[in-house]
Design an enzyme around this catalytic site. Sequence first.
Site, PDB file in Angstrom:
ATOM      1  N   GLU A 126     -33.908  57.446 -44.901  1.00 10.46           N
ATOM      2  CA  GLU A 126     -33.684  57.658 -46.326  1.00 10.46           C
ATOM      3  C   GLU A 126     -32.781  58.879 -46.537  1.00 10.46           C
ATOM      4  OE1 GLU A 126     -37.687  57.343 -48.056  1.00 10.46           O
ATOM      5  OE2 GLU A 126     -37.460  55.169 -48.114  1.00 10.46           O
TER       6      GLU A 126
HETATM    7  C1  HEM Z   1     -41.355  54.440 -52.675  1.00 11.18           C
HETATM    8  C2  HEM Z   1     -40.440  58.480 -55.167  1.00 11.18           C
HETATM    9  C3  HEM Z   1     -36.408  59.023 -52.529  1.00 11.18           C
HETATM   10  C4  HEM Z   1     -36.690  54.347 -51.357  1.00 11.18           C
HETATM   11  C5  HEM Z   1     -41.471  55.483 -53.568  1.00 11.18           C
HETATM   12  C6  HEM Z   1     -42.595  55.721 -54.435  1.00 11.18           C
HETATM   13  C7  HEM Z   1     -42.329  56.833 -55.163  1.00 11.18           C
HETATM   14  C8  HEM Z   1     -41.045  57.324 -54.741  1.00 11.18           C
HETATM   15  C9  HEM Z   1     -43.212  57.477 -56.225  1.00 11.18           C
HETATM   16  C10 HEM Z   1     -43.859  54.868 -54.519  1.00 11.18           C
HETATM   17  C11 HEM Z   1     -43.811  53.922 -55.693  1.00 11.18           C
HETATM   18  C12 HEM Z   1     -44.860  52.865 -55.611  1.00 11.18           C
HETATM   19  O1  HEM Z   1     -45.455  52.656 -54.540  1.00 11.18           O
HETATM   20  O2  HEM Z   1     -45.122  52.189 -56.601  1.00 11.18           O
HETATM   21  C13 HEM Z   1     -39.335  59.056 -54.548  1.00 11.18           C
HETATM   22  C14 HEM Z   1     -38.898  60.437 -54.693  1.00 11.18           C
HETATM   23  C15 HEM Z   1     -37.805  60.600 -53.907  1.00 11.18           C
HETATM   24  C16 HEM Z   1     -37.515  59.290 -53.320  1.00 11.18           C
HETATM   25  C17 HEM Z   1     -39.587  61.481 -55.554  1.00 11.18           C
HETATM   26  C18 HEM Z   1     -37.023  61.843 -53.627  1.00 11.18           C
HETATM   27  C19 HEM Z   1     -37.674  62.905 -53.069  1.00 11.18           C
HETATM   28  C20 HEM Z   1     -36.066  57.751 -52.101  1.00 11.18           C
HETATM   29  C21 HEM Z   1     -34.799  57.401 -51.493  1.00 11.18           C
HETATM   30  C22 HEM Z   1     -34.885  56.076 -51.158  1.00 11.18           C
HETATM   31  C23 HEM Z   1     -36.204  55.616 -51.552  1.00 11.18           C
HETATM   32  C24 HEM Z   1     -33.621  58.341 -51.326  1.00 11.18           C
HETATM   33  C25 HEM Z   1     -33.846  55.182 -50.514  1.00 11.18           C
HETATM   34  C26 HEM Z   1     -33.061  55.617 -49.499  1.00 11.18           C
HETATM   35  C27 HEM Z   1     -38.015  54.019 -51.495  1.00 11.18           C
HETATM   36  C28 HEM Z   1     -38.613  52.832 -50.916  1.00 11.18           C
HETATM   37  C29 HEM Z   1     -39.982  52.883 -51.264  1.00 11.18           C
HETATM   38  C30 HEM Z   1     -40.164  54.077 -52.071  1.00 11.18           C
HETATM   39  C31 HEM Z   1     -37.903  51.760 -50.100  1.00 11.18           C
HETATM   40  C32 HEM Z   1     -41.050  51.895 -50.836  1.00 11.18           C
HETATM   41  C33 HEM Z   1     -41.511  52.261 -49.438  1.00 11.18           C
HETATM   42  C34 HEM Z   1     -42.786  51.575 -49.004  1.00 11.18           C
HETATM   43  O3  HEM Z   1     -43.573  51.162 -49.871  1.00 11.18           O
HETATM   44  O4  HEM Z   1     -43.013  51.473 -47.802  1.00 11.18           O
HETATM   45  N1  HEM Z   1     -40.537  56.472 -53.786  1.00 11.18           N
HETATM   46  N2  HEM Z   1     -38.487  58.413 -53.695  1.00 11.18           N
HETATM   47  N3  HEM Z   1     -36.880  56.648 -52.133  1.00 11.18           N
HETATM   48  N4  HEM Z   1     -38.965  54.731 -52.168  1.00 11.18           N
HETATM   49 FE1  HEM Z   1     -38.709  56.543 -52.972  1.00 11.18          FE
END
Ligand code: HEM
Length: 330
Positions: A126
Site C-alpha cells: 500500500e
Molecule cells: C481497509 C482506512 C490507506 C486500501 C481500510 C479500512 C479503513 C481504512 C478504515 C477498513 C474499512 C472496513 O473494513 O470497512 C485507511 C486509512 C489509510 C488507508 C486511514 C491511510 C493511513 C489505504 C491505501 C490503500 C488502502 C493507501 C490502497 C493502496 C485498503 C484496502 C482495504 C482497506 C484494500 C481492505 C483490506 C482488507 O479488508 O483486507 N482502510 N486506509 N487503504 N484499505 Fe485503507
Amino acid sequence: SLRHTLSLAVVLAATAGLAHAAPASDEPIQPLEAPKVKNAGMVELGKKLYFDPRLSKSGFISCNSCHNLSMGGTDNLKTSIGDHWQQGPINSPTVLNSSLNLAQFWDGRAMTLKDQAGGPIANPGEMASTHTLAIAVLQSIPAYVAEYKKVFGSDKVDIEGVTKAIAAFEETLITPNSRFDKWLKGDKKALTKDEIAGYELFKDSGCTACHNGPAVGGNSFQKMGVVEPYQSTSKAEGRVAVTKEEADRFNFKVPTLRNVEMTYPYFHDGEAATLTQAVDTMGRIQLGKSFTKEENAKIVAFLKSLTGDQPSFLLPILPPSTDATPRPTP
Ligand code: HEM
Ligand code: HEM
C-alpha cells in the site's frame, strides 16, 4: 428447498444474537445521526494526515488515494493499486461510516479505526513506508510539530498520536440525511413508489437479516454463499484468517450499504461491477431467490436512496516540507 430453509434459519439465528443489531424502532434500519465532534483540533490534524501523501514511501499515495472522499470513500477499482503500481488482493471498503463497523477490514482483523490506521502506512503493498520514516517526515515539518503539540501536548510526534488523529477524523465521516433517512423520520414524500416497493422487497426477501442497523450492515460477519457457493477470483479466506475456526471460512464482514451507489465495484473481490449484478448475486447465493428484472430494479432504486450528505470541508492545505524533510524515494 429444505437446505435453503435451514441456511436461512442459521442466518437468522446468528443475527439474533448480535449485540449491535438491536433495532431502536420497529424498522430494521435506523437513521444516521450527524456525529458530535469532540476535539476539533485533533480532527483537523487527522484530516491533514489523511490527505498527506508524504506518509507513503513514494510521496504519492495518501489514505485518500484508495479511500477517495470525492468518490464515496473508495477508489472505485476492483482491487486497490498501491506502491509501484502493485495490484492489491482485495477491494477497498468505504471509510464513510466506518466508525459504525463492529471491526475493521473484510475479516475484522483490526478492532478499532486507530488500530487500523497504522497498517496501510507500513504495508509494502500500500503506502510502503515505515512508521519510523513517516514520523521522521512529520517531525521535520515545524508546522506539523506545532499543530501536534497543540493537540497532544508533546512536541515528539509518534505513531500513537498520528493514528489517533486519523481515527478522530474518520469518526466525522458519517453521512446523514439520505432520502431514506428523511422517509424513516416521517417525510413520506422523500421516496418514490418504486423505492418504497424496493425497501419492502429488501425486508421481505430477508436482506435485512444481515444488512440492518443504522449502517445497513457493518455489524456482523456472515458466510459469503449461504445457499450456493460463491466462486471468487480472490484468495481471501475471510474471518477464518483471524479466528482460525474452520466455521469462519469465507465469512466476511457484512458491508454497510450506506452510499452503496457510489462504492462500486462490489464484494471483497470487486467482481460485481454494478448494483444490479450485486443484488442478483446476493438474492441467489444468500437467499436462494431469483429476482425478476423489475424486482431487482426496485431494490436497486431503494439502495440508491441510501446516499447521504457526503463529507464537506475546506480542502486541507498541507504544511510544506523543509530542508530537513526526508525526500520521497521511488
Ligand atoms: C481497509 C482506512 C490507506 C486500501 C481500510 C479500512 C479503513 C481504512 C478504515 C477498513 C474499512 C472496513 O473494513 O470497512 C485507511 C486509512 C489509510 C488507508 C486511514 C491511510 C493511513 C489505504 C491505501 C490503500 C488502502 C493507501 C490502497 C493502496 C485498503 C484496502 C482495504 C482497506 C484494500 C481492505 C483490506 C482488507 O479488508 O483486507 N482502510 N486506509 N487503504 N484499505 Fe485503507
Ligand atoms: C454484500 C445487497 C442479502 C451478507 C452485499 C452487497 C450488496 C448487498 C449490494 C455489496 C456491498 C459492497 O461490496 O460494498 C444485498 C441484498 C440482499 C442481501 C439486496 C437481499 C437480496 C444478504 C444476506 C446476507 C448478506 C441475507 C447474510 C447471509 C453479505 C455479505 C456481503 C454482502 C457477507 C459481503 C460479501 C463479500 O464481499 O464477500 N450485499 N444483500 N447479504 N452481503 Fe448482502
